[in-house]
Motif scaffolding. Sequence first.
Motif, PDB file in Angstrom:
ATOM      1  N   ILE A  24       0.858  -1.178   0.000  1.00 51.86           N
ATOM      2  CA  ILE A  24       0.000   0.000   0.000  1.00 51.86           C
ATOM      3  C   ILE A  24       0.897   1.231   0.000  1.00 51.86           C
ATOM      4  O   ILE A  24       1.870   1.294   0.750  1.00 51.86           O
ATOM      5  CB  ILE A  24      -0.884   0.009   1.262  1.00 51.86           C
ATOM      6  N   ARG A  25       0.559   2.223  -0.807  1.00 50.41           N
ATOM      7  CA  ARG A  25       1.307   3.474  -0.784  1.00 50.41           C
ATOM      8  C   ARG A  25       0.858   4.275   0.427  1.00 50.41           C
ATOM      9  O   ARG A  25      -0.291   4.669   0.533  1.00 50.41           O
ATOM     10  CB  ARG A  25       1.066   4.271  -2.055  1.00 50.41           C
ATOM     11  N   ILE A  26       1.770   4.490   1.351  1.00 45.29           N
ATOM     12  CA  ILE A  26       1.478   5.254   2.563  1.00 45.29           C
ATOM     13  C   ILE A  26       2.033   6.656   2.341  1.00 45.29           C
ATOM     14  O   ILE A  26       3.240   6.842   2.184  1.00 45.29           O
ATOM     15  CB  ILE A  26       2.094   4.586   3.802  1.00 45.29           C
ATOM     16  N   GLU A  59     -10.986  11.114   7.575  1.00 41.88           N
ATOM     17  CA  GLU A  59     -10.402  11.610   6.325  1.00 41.88           C
ATOM     18  C   GLU A  59      -9.250  10.710   5.874  1.00 41.88           C
ATOM     19  O   GLU A  59      -9.128  10.381   4.695  1.00 41.88           O
ATOM     20  CB  GLU A  59      -9.900  13.052   6.502  1.00 41.88           C
ATOM     21  N   TYR A  60      -8.421  10.278   6.804  1.00 40.74           N
ATOM     22  CA  TYR A  60      -7.281   9.422   6.459  1.00 40.74           C
ATOM     23  C   TYR A  60      -7.739   8.002   6.152  1.00 40.74           C
ATOM     24  O   TYR A  60      -7.155   7.332   5.303  1.00 40.74           O
ATOM     25  CB  TYR A  60      -6.216   9.490   7.550  1.00 40.74           C
ATOM     26  N   VAL A  61      -8.794   7.552   6.805  1.00 41.49           N
ATOM     27  CA  VAL A  61      -9.393   6.260   6.460  1.00 41.49           C
ATOM     28  C   VAL A  61      -9.893   6.323   5.019  1.00 41.49           C
ATOM     29  O   VAL A  61      -9.650   5.421   4.215  1.00 41.49           O
ATOM     30  CB  VAL A  61     -10.542   5.906   7.433  1.00 41.49           C
ATOM     31  N   SER A  62     -10.573   7.417   4.687  1.00 41.56           N
ATOM     32  CA  SER A  62     -11.109   7.599   3.340  1.00 41.56           C
ATOM     33  C   SER A  62     -10.001   7.612   2.284  1.00 41.56           C
ATOM     34  O   SER A  62     -10.124   6.991   1.225  1.00 41.56           O
ATOM     35  CB  SER A  62     -11.902   8.902   3.281  1.00 41.56           C
ATOM     36  N   ARG A  63      -8.912   8.298   2.569  1.00 40.94           N
ATOM     37  CA  ARG A  63      -7.791   8.354   1.624  1.00 40.94           C
ATOM     38  C   ARG A  63      -7.206   6.964   1.375  1.00 40.94           C
ATOM     39  O   ARG A  63      -6.884   6.612   0.239  1.00 40.94           O
ATOM     40  CB  ARG A  63      -6.699   9.272   2.148  1.00 40.94           C
ATOM     41  N   ARG A  65      -8.808   4.093   1.787  1.00 42.00           N
ATOM     42  CA  ARG A  65      -9.815   3.330   1.047  1.00 42.00           C
ATOM     43  C   ARG A  65      -9.765   3.655  -0.443  1.00 42.00           C
ATOM     44  O   ARG A  65      -9.915   2.760  -1.282  1.00 42.00           O
ATOM     45  CB  ARG A  65     -11.206   3.619   1.600  1.00 42.00           C
ATOM     46  N   GLU A  66      -9.552   4.936  -0.772  1.00 45.38           N
ATOM     47  CA  GLU A  66      -9.461   5.334  -2.180  1.00 45.38           C
ATOM     48  C   GLU A  66      -8.286   4.666  -2.880  1.00 45.38           C
ATOM     49  O   GLU A  66      -8.315   4.472  -4.094  1.00 45.38           O
ATOM     50  CB  GLU A  66      -9.330   6.858  -2.295  1.00 45.38           C
ATOM     51  N   ARG A  67      -7.252   4.312  -2.124  1.00 42.28           N
ATOM     52  CA  ARG A  67      -6.088   3.625  -2.692  1.00 42.28           C
ATOM     53  C   ARG A  67      -6.229   2.113  -2.624  1.00 42.28           C
ATOM     54  O   ARG A  67      -5.271   1.386  -2.834  1.00 42.28           O
ATOM     55  CB  ARG A  67      -4.819   4.073  -1.976  1.00 42.28           C
ATOM     56  N   GLY A  68      -7.428   1.631  -2.273  1.00 45.29           N
ATOM     57  CA  GLY A  68      -7.698   0.201  -2.331  1.00 45.29           C
ATOM     58  C   GLY A  68      -7.535  -0.568  -1.039  1.00 45.29           C
ATOM     59  O   GLY A  68      -7.628  -1.792  -1.043  1.00 45.29           O
ATOM     60  N   VAL A  69      -7.300   0.118   0.076  1.00 46.56           N
ATOM     61  CA  VAL A  69      -7.182  -0.576   1.356  1.00 46.56           C
ATOM     62  C   VAL A  69      -8.589  -0.844   1.878  1.00 46.56           C
ATOM     63  O   VAL A  69      -9.413   0.061   1.945  1.00 46.56           O
ATOM     64  CB  VAL A  69      -6.396   0.258   2.393  1.00 46.56           C
TER      65      VAL A  69
END
Length: 107
Positions: A24-26, A59-63, A65-69
Amino acid sequence: MDNKKADPATEPTPSNVPADNTAIRIACPYEHRLLSQLLRGQTNRKILDDIIGTTNAPEYVSRLRERGVDIAMEWVSGLNRDGRKVRWGEYYLPPHEYDRVRLSLGV
């Protein structure tokens, strides 16, 4: 006797397991701390805010999720300090995400 093996292409794959097991890209320390906490178990938003150092953990959860997590959320009911019925969300990682998150965090 004919010992044929099943063709993997014809076997169904579980729909809840992502086919991509890449890292995952962090993007920032907030996301790193958020994922580290979720590896420890189910956590509510207030605790996540304190741990990751922000006032907007969703907001960080949403970000992420947008990257597929796949970060799941469960509603929990309870009482607030005034005795009123309330509910809050608790975030957690489904079991199929643990290895991918560990890989991404270098754990």
